[in-house]
Design a protein around this motif. Structure first.
Motif, PDB file in Angstrom:
ATOM      1  N   GLY A 166       0.703  -1.240  -0.069  1.00 11.70           N
ATOM      2  CA  GLY A 166      -0.011  -0.162   0.161  1.00 11.70           C
ATOM      3  C   GLY A 166       0.914   1.270   0.123  1.00 11.70           C
ATOM      4  N   ASN A 167       2.099   1.324  -0.111  1.00 12.82           N
ATOM      5  CA  ASN A 167       3.045   2.321  -0.424  1.00 12.82           C
ATOM      6  C   ASN A 167       3.345   2.497  -1.561  1.00 12.82           C
ATOM      7  N   GLY A 168       3.988   3.611  -1.765  1.00 10.34           N
ATOM      8  CA  GLY A 168       4.469   4.077  -3.182  1.00 10.34           C
ATOM      9  C   GLY A 168       4.388   5.502  -3.653  1.00 10.34           C
ATOM     10  N   TYR A 169       4.507   5.766  -4.749  1.00  8.61           N
ATOM     11  CA  TYR A 169       4.455   7.161  -5.288  1.00  8.61           C
ATOM     12  C   TYR A 169       3.274   7.707  -4.803  1.00  8.61           C
ATOM     13  N   GLU A 170       3.317   8.992  -4.471  1.00  5.80           N
ATOM     14  CA  GLU A 170       2.310   9.907  -4.027  1.00  5.80           C
ATOM     15  C   GLU A 170       1.401  10.052  -5.464  1.00  5.80           C
ATOM     16  N   THR A 171       0.183  10.182  -5.254  1.00  2.00           N
ATOM     17  CA  THR A 171      -0.556  10.445  -6.496  1.00  2.00           C
ATOM     18  C   THR A 171      -1.404  11.912  -6.170  1.00  2.00           C
ATOM     19  N   TRP A 172      -2.182  12.263  -7.025  1.00  2.90           N
ATOM     20  CA  TRP A 172      -3.048  13.453  -7.054  1.00  2.90           C
ATOM     21  C   TRP A 172      -4.206  13.431  -7.781  1.00  2.90           C
ATOM     22  N   SER A 173      -5.266  14.011  -7.621  1.00  3.46           N
ATOM     23  CA  SER A 173      -6.194  14.062  -8.616  1.00  3.46           C
ATOM     24  C   SER A 173      -5.984  14.854  -9.713  1.00  3.46           C
ATOM     25  N   PRO A 174      -6.755  14.675 -10.820  1.00  4.02           N
ATOM     26  CA  PRO A 174      -6.566  15.484 -11.971  1.00  4.02           C
ATOM     27  C   PRO A 174      -6.581  17.023 -11.701  1.00  4.02           C
ATOM     28  N   ALA A 175      -7.650  17.312 -10.973  1.00  3.32           N
ATOM     29  CA  ALA A 175      -7.982  18.745 -10.613  1.00  3.32           C
ATOM     30  C   ALA A 175      -6.845  19.262  -9.854  1.00  3.32           C
ATOM     31  N   LEU A 176      -6.161  18.365  -8.964  1.00  4.80           N
ATOM     32  CA  LEU A 176      -5.095  18.992  -8.074  1.00  4.80           C
ATOM     33  C   LEU A 176      -3.977  19.358  -9.223  1.00  4.80           C
ATOM     34  N   ARG A 177      -3.454  18.358 -10.039  1.00  6.31           N
ATOM     35  CA  ARG A 177      -2.641  18.514 -11.048  1.00  6.31           C
ATOM     36  C   ARG A 177      -2.495  19.669 -11.700  1.00  6.31           C
ATOM     37  N   ASN A 212       7.748   5.509   5.380  1.00  8.76           N
ATOM     38  CA  ASN A 212       7.009   6.583   6.232  1.00  8.76           C
ATOM     39  C   ASN A 212       7.104   7.997   5.820  1.00  8.76           C
ATOM     40  N   THR A 213       7.604   7.884   4.175  1.00  2.49           N
ATOM     41  CA  THR A 213       7.990   9.263   3.517  1.00  2.49           C
ATOM     42  C   THR A 213       6.320   9.548   2.751  1.00  2.49           C
ATOM     43  N   LYS A 214       5.870   8.708   2.186  1.00  3.66           N
ATOM     44  CA  LYS A 214       4.743   8.935   1.416  1.00  3.66           C
ATOM     45  C   LYS A 214       3.721   9.872   2.430  1.00  3.66           C
ATOM     46  N   ALA A 215       2.957  10.887   1.753  1.00  9.13           N
ATOM     47  CA  ALA A 215       2.044  11.529   2.283  1.00  9.13           C
ATOM     48  C   ALA A 215       0.854  11.942   1.327  1.00  9.13           C
ATOM     49  N   GLU A 216      -0.246  12.172   1.713  1.00  8.46           N
ATOM     50  CA  GLU A 216      -1.376  12.302   0.895  1.00  8.46           C
ATOM     51  C   GLU A 216      -1.220  13.773   0.251  1.00  8.46           C
ATOM     52  N   ASN A 217      -1.823  13.937  -0.917  1.00  6.81           N
ATOM     53  CA  ASN A 217      -1.840  15.245  -1.536  1.00  6.81           C
ATOM     54  C   ASN A 217      -3.581  15.712  -1.950  1.00  6.81           C
ATOM     55  N   PRO A 218      -4.085  15.799  -0.703  1.00  7.52           N
ATOM     56  CA  PRO A 218      -5.403  16.377  -1.171  1.00  7.52           C
ATOM     57  C   PRO A 218      -5.704  17.589  -1.886  1.00  7.52           C
ATOM     58  N   ASP A 219      -6.916  17.690  -2.552  1.00  3.74           N
ATOM     59  CA  ASP A 219      -7.349  18.853  -3.384  1.00  3.74           C
ATOM     60  C   ASP A 219      -7.315  20.180  -2.451  1.00  3.74           C
ATOM     61  N   SER A 220      -7.302  19.975  -1.179  1.00  6.51           N
ATOM     62  CA  SER A 220      -7.336  21.152  -0.393  1.00  6.51           C
ATOM     63  C   SER A 220      -5.842  21.900   0.044  1.00  6.51           C
ATOM     64  N   MET A 221      -4.873  21.211  -0.475  1.00  8.72           N
ATOM     65  CA  MET A 221      -3.658  21.654  -0.453  1.00  8.72           C
ATOM     66  C   MET A 221      -3.451  23.205  -0.627  1.00  8.72           C
ATOM     67  N   GLU A 224       0.743  27.503  -0.689  1.00  7.85           N
ATOM     68  CA  GLU A 224       2.293  27.484  -0.245  1.00  7.85           C
ATOM     69  C   GLU A 224       2.645  26.117  -0.177  1.00  7.85           C
ATOM     70  N   GLU A 225       1.949  25.260   0.365  1.00  7.78           N
ATOM     71  CA  GLU A 225       2.361  23.682   0.404  1.00  7.78           C
ATOM     72  C   GLU A 225       2.794  23.126  -1.130  1.00  7.78           C
ATOM     73  N   ILE A 226       2.112  23.700  -2.135  1.00  4.17           N
ATOM     74  CA  ILE A 226       2.319  23.304  -3.421  1.00  4.17           C
ATOM     75  C   ILE A 226       3.605  23.841  -3.802  1.00  4.17           C
ATOM     76  N   ARG A 227       3.899  25.113  -3.501  1.00  7.73           N
ATOM     77  CA  ARG A 227       5.370  25.788  -3.696  1.00  7.73           C
ATOM     78  C   ARG A 227       6.406  25.105  -2.982  1.00  7.73           C
ATOM     79  N   GLN A 228       6.143  24.678  -1.926  1.00  5.14           N
ATOM     80  CA  GLN A 228       7.299  23.937  -0.932  1.00  5.14           C
ATOM     81  C   GLN A 228       7.545  22.739  -1.507  1.00  5.14           C
ATOM     82  N   LYS A 229       6.578  21.949  -2.139  1.00  9.00           N
ATOM     83  CA  LYS A 229       6.640  20.510  -2.435  1.00  9.00           C
ATOM     84  C   LYS A 229       6.975  20.202  -4.017  1.00  9.00           C
ATOM     85  N   PHE A 230       6.468  21.007  -4.882  1.00  7.41           N
ATOM     86  CA  PHE A 230       6.756  20.845  -6.267  1.00  7.41           C
ATOM     87  C   PHE A 230       7.237  21.800  -6.934  1.00  7.41           C
TER      88      PHE A 230
END
Length: 319
Positions: A166-177, A212-221, A224-230
């Motif tokens: 159940g681990n792996g690459y983080e994903t995001w919704s098309p809307a968040l992308r 333990n590194t993988k985190a959720e990428n909710p549409d509510s990010m 600033e969280e986006i700028r820090q991460k991507f």
């Protein structure tokens, strides 16, 4: 400690390695009532977050038991139906990569020269499948009776996309992308100019992630969280970054950009006081040009201005 299923046989304890992809596998045999599966199971596979060390016997046995259960022949029909829905609804425009999936889904080792679809860029298609969450093993020197030579072979494990754990690459919704691209103004940070073909890139390379590194990428990010991460890169530059990060992980030598040996924190050598993997490892990436290209460019320009006695401070690309 959980016992290994009696129908699982570890054929070879010595791990198989695919150094270019930083992957390791265990050769196993799964016995089922109607069939036997003989292949390699990844135990070091960054794309699904699997990282089982040689001395972690308990974790290995639990992991193999999960793989065995997911690969039971009676589960295959439902697995295929789920994959066809995924390709139809989420990857309808990836027909070329889908043809590789179709071939690998038939089972067994597939020779890249004579079994997989004829494609000069087959490695890119395999990379795509891994990025889509599929678990593959690669043998770069398996004898092909048709080619009558040692050739690279690929085998797919019919398990959940993202891996059995159940681990792996983080994903995001098309809307968040779309929102990530909008928040970052569609700017290719490598070129410093807008580019309609850019994709979101995690600044912190997945090769250094652990369970333990993988985190959720909710549409509510937040923005600033986006700028820090991507940051945004073209697919070509994203692949180049992957190779740079892989080399750093394997050799301890951090990458450079445009051949300029400049690091605004640290040196070209990975700080050995920082863990190799996990959340804390991200500290070792700071200062490397590939980690945050915009920040690296800002520091470099400002240092040059200071050296020339200029007071103007470069703020970086506007986001």
């Amino acid at each position: 400690m959980e016992e290994l299923n009696k129908n699982i046989h570890i054929v070879e304890k010595e791990r198989k390695k695919h150094s270019k992809a930083s992957e390791e596998y265990i050769h196993v045999q799964f016995d089922y009532a109607v069939d036997t599966w003989d292949g390699w199971v990844p135990v070091e596979y960054r794309r699904t977050g699997v990282s089982i060390k040689p001395d972690e016997t308990a974790r290995l046995l639990t992991y193999l038991n999960k793989i065995y259960d997911q690969m039971k022949p009676e589960n295959h029909k439902a697995w295929m139906e789920k994959q066809e829905k995924f390709w139809a609804e989420e990857k309808s425009g990836a027909a070329t990569t889908k043809s590789f999936f179709d071939s690998l889904a038939k089972g067994g080792w597939q020779c890249v020269e004579c079994t997989l679809p004829n494609n000069p860029n087959w490695a890119r298609r395999i990379q795509d499948l891994k990025e889509f969450g599929y678990t593959l093993a690669t043998d770069t020197k398996r004898y092909c009776p048709h080619c009558k030579a040692n050739k690279t072979h690929i085998i797919m494990l019919p398990i959940e996309r993202g891996g059995a754990t159940g681990n792996g690459y983080e994903t995001w919704s098309p809307a968040l992308r779309k929102r990530i691209i909008r928040v970052l103004n569609g700017i290719d940070v490598f070129e410093g100019t807008p580019n309609a073909h850019c994709l979101p890139d995690h600044k912190f390379s997945e090769i250094r992630w652990d369970d333990n590194t993988k985190a959720e990428n909710p549409d509510s990010m937040t923005d600033e969280e986006i700028r820090q991460k991507f940051q945004l890169l073209t697919n070509q530059r994203n692949q180049q970054k992957r190779e740079v990060c892989r080399t750093c992980f394997q050799t301890g030598k951090r990458g450079s950009l445009f051949g300029i040996p400049y690091y605004y924190e640290g040196t070209e050598n990975w700080d050995t006081s920082i863990p190799q993997k996990g959340k804390e490892a991200e500290k070792g990436c700071i200062g490397c040009p590939w980690y945050d290209i915009q920040e690296w460019r800002r520091h470099l320009i400002n240092d040059l201005k200071k050296a020339n006695g200029e007071k103007y401070e470069y703020k970086g690309i506007r986001k």
